[in-house]
Structures are given as C-alpha cells and as structure tokens.
Scaffold this motif. Sequence first.
Motif, PDB file in Angstrom:
ATOM      1  N   SER A  54      47.748  34.737  47.451  1.00 46.06           N
ATOM      2  CA  SER A  54      47.938  33.473  46.754  1.00 46.06           C
ATOM      3  C   SER A  54      47.385  32.360  47.616  1.00 46.06           C
ATOM      4  O   SER A  54      47.121  32.547  48.814  1.00 46.06           O
ATOM      5  CB  SER A  54      49.425  33.227  46.488  1.00 46.06           C
ATOM      6  N   ARG A  98      44.399  40.574  44.729  1.00 45.45           N
ATOM      7  CA  ARG A  98      43.885  39.470  43.912  1.00 45.45           C
ATOM      8  C   ARG A  98      42.582  38.971  44.545  1.00 45.45           C
ATOM      9  O   ARG A  98      42.576  38.091  45.406  1.00 45.45           O
ATOM     10  CB  ARG A  98      44.918  38.357  43.807  1.00 45.45           C
ATOM     11  N   ILE A 112      41.040  35.286  45.266  1.00 46.29           N
ATOM     12  CA  ILE A 112      41.453  34.426  46.378  1.00 46.29           C
ATOM     13  C   ILE A 112      40.378  34.379  47.467  1.00 46.29           C
ATOM     14  O   ILE A 112      40.442  33.570  48.389  1.00 46.29           O
ATOM     15  CB  ILE A 112      42.793  34.927  46.964  1.00 46.29           C
TER      16      ILE A 112
END
Length: 517
Positions: free
Chosen positions: A150, A189, A192
């Motif tokens: 994140s 992810r 990122i």
Amino acid sequence: MRALCVVFLSVWVIWCNAASGAEATTAKGVVFEDANGNGVRDDGEAGIAGVRVSNGREIVLTGEDGAYALPVSDDTILFVIKPRGWMTPVDGLNLPRFYSIHKPAGSPKLEYAGVEPTGPLPVSVDFPLVKHDEPDAFSIIVFGDTQTRSLDDVNYLEHDVIEEVIGHQNTVSAPAVFGISLGDLLYDRLEIAAALDGAVAQIGVPFYNVLGNHDTNQDVKDDELSDETWERLYGPAYYSFDYGPVHFIHLDSVMWHWNQEEDRGDYHGGLGERQLEFVKNDLALVPKDQLVVLSMHIPILELDERGELYALMAGHLHCISFSGHTHTQQHVFVSTDNGWPGATPHHHVNVGAACGYWWHGDKDELGIPHATMGDGTPNGWMLVTFDGTAYSIRFKAARRPADHQMNIHTPEEVSVADAPTTDVLANVFAGSERSAVQMRVGKGAWSKMTMVTTGDPYMKALGYGGNHCNHMWQANLPTGLTPGTHTIEVTTTDMFGQTYTGRRIIRVVEGESTKAE
C-alpha cells in the motif's frame, strides 16, 4: 581461453537448433562506447571488444568491432553483462537499463500488465556503455524484503529507512555506489511499483533488483508467465554484471507452479534448467580467483537445484551469497554436511527484511510501526563493503544509532540468591557462529556467553510466536552480587573484527524478586 569458450558456445547453439529442427532467428548488434551519453550509436562511436552479451542462456563475447550475434525466440531478453570500468544507462528512477526485450506479440492479457508488443526484431540491437571509474574498494546498500502492499507501506519505508540511507550517503567517506533489493519489493499489488521505485530512487544510486515470490504475476499457471510484469518494470529475472573486481549474479529463485489439489498458484525455491545453463556459461568466463556474489530471494538451502549450483560455484575460490524471504537474519556456513563440495564452507547471509515483520506493530510518535522481525531484530538494512576479494558486512537498524547492534534481556529485578541461576540473553543482530560474545556486571570479570537457539523474549511477549533466533547468546548472572543497582555490559566482535557494546541496568535485592522483565 575466453575465445575458446565463445567458439564452443556458438557450436553448441548451432547443434541445438539443428537437433530441435527449429529455424534459428539471430539477433545481431554492437556494444559501443556512448561518448555523448545519448543512448544511440552515432557516427564515430566505436564498438567495445570482449564484452559479454547473453540471451538468458548462451553468452558470447563481442568481437574487435564490438559486434555480437545470439539466437532468439519470440520471448527473449537480450542483455549486456556490464564489465568493470563501464556503466550502462540508468533511467529517471535510477534503474539500470542493460537489456532489450524481444517479444513481438507482447505479454498475454494479465491482471497486471506485462510487456507491450515490441514488433519485429531490430536490424541491430545495440547496447551503450560509458566509461566509469570503479576502484577495488567500494560499498553497496542491501535491502531485504521491502514488502510494500500500500502507499502507507511506501510511506513507512521512506521515513523509516530511505531517508536515513540518503543521510548515510551524504556523510560517509566511502558512500555506497549502488544498491540491491533482494526480492519481495512488493506484496502482490504490483501497481505499487511506481511509488516504491520513486522512493528508492531518492537514494541517488542505481538499484539492481531481485525477483521475489510477491513480485510475480499470480494469475498464471506456469513459471514462464509469472514474471511478465517484472520484465516490463525491471527487465530479466536473472542476470549478472561486474563492478570493480567483483562479479555479481542475480538469480530468480522463485519457481511458480499451479497447485492442482487446491486450484491455486503456489511457488517453491528453484532455478530451472535454462537459468542453470546461464550460470554455468557465466561462471565459465569469470576468473577462478575473482570474488563472486550471488543474490537471490529464497535462501540457498531451500533451492531444489542447490547441489547443481554448488557444483558450478565450487571451483571459484571466493564467493558469498545473500537472500531475503524469511524476515529473520542468519549467517549460514554451507559445509560438506549440507552438500557443499569445497573444503572451505560457503558463506550465505539471510539479511532480514527492510519491512521487518511486514510493517506490523505498535506505531511510534511519527506513526511508523516498530516492525521488529520475528527473531527480535529491528527492521533495517545492510552495508556491504568490498576490497578485492575481501568483504565485510554491517547491519543498520532503522532509525537507531549505528552502534545499536544488540538487545539484552534480563529481569528488571533479581534477588541475591536467584542471581546465579538468572539468564542474561543477548540478541546480537546479524551475529554468527563466528562471533565472540562476552559479558560482565559492573567492573567484574568478563565471562564468555554461549550461543543458543531460542525465541526472542520480546517477540514471545508480543505473541508473535516462538520464532527461533539464530543469533542469541546466554550466560548467568555471577555469584556474589550485592544489593543495589548494577549495569550488565555485553561486547561482541563479529567475523569481520567489528566490535559492539550493549548495556542493561538491573536491580539486585535481598529478598524475593518478581524476575519480571
């Protein structure tokens, strides 16, 4: 000798193509001195002889005119193996651009985009190099798993680690010349990556990245397609280069496969036949007395083909390897008991994680989690210094003083009677079986501490389980302590001759004590 190797490899390639019945497609190009630094070969820019170029399996040396030729398929990454005294281009994010992707149809449609179609093979695939001073002695920055899933995690990395690395670069007499990230840059992810790369770029040196299991395309069913996004971002999943007198090999230690029983993707530690062939061909062109540094994500003892890798490395007199993945630290000396064929054990360093325990833990006044690793080591990074074939390693705990190299665990208060049976545990960060550790209380006599395998008391108290710590030393408090306040002093000298000291204050009482830490 090098010329003989090139001839042998060329004959082998031709034979393989003929045996398979496949029509050979050949890439040709020139490695040249990019005098004006524009990345394009202009009139008068001469080729560079004797430079290694690879297609991920075969390696050839450029001729006197800097020219080379290599077979390619419709899914090939050509790359130059940077020689000493030269540098490849780096982009605006300080990522080395030493490769050219040939994938005419591009990557298949995936959750995270891979490589766009490259179109037909260019008439000449050229690689620019610029002259670069590279002394025998230099340092590098080594990150274990940054593991950012994140933008919050990227922020933690920036403020906890990167900002102090920038400060280190600006103050030391011999700043690091490049960095290595040992995989799991991301945490599944992959979008990122742009923020992460922008943050790491602030350090101001090139970063050579290693593929980790959380950096892969996980919506695929075979290993061949698991690094499509990685290729777009960083190029080949394995490669090599020289800097100064040292040869670096970055390995792809993650073998992706589909778990049929659970109908999901999974991975294991391995290298594969093509990569092993590359390593074989690469090491054949590396002098036996040159220091070789292997970087991988999954530790060397967990690789399926570790025996084959050991056999390829065994003839080289000086070698060390680094890994991440475990979120703990450990020095392993791979001996004949582990299948190492050499008389001198191979030194493997599991460096720990920049993200520590996946950016978990209570936050401090700046909003950053303590992120202590499972073995009680603070999150941080390593500085590795090379000088010829010699090397030394220093661990730096994030935002801690440089000499903060251990935590000492004892009760806050003990009784005079209980002192001789009371443990003193010293968690010496990045310590190894070749470290010497001793302690004393006040101005008393020094006593040797014994290396033990146990969990870190602090991590146990947090409920993070009983993860073993591979760098813990134990001794008992001495007899004859008088009531009052005392200072325990622990010193350690590591395998590189670096000495550190830690201290902890305890109270000794006449009556019963709680023995609570």
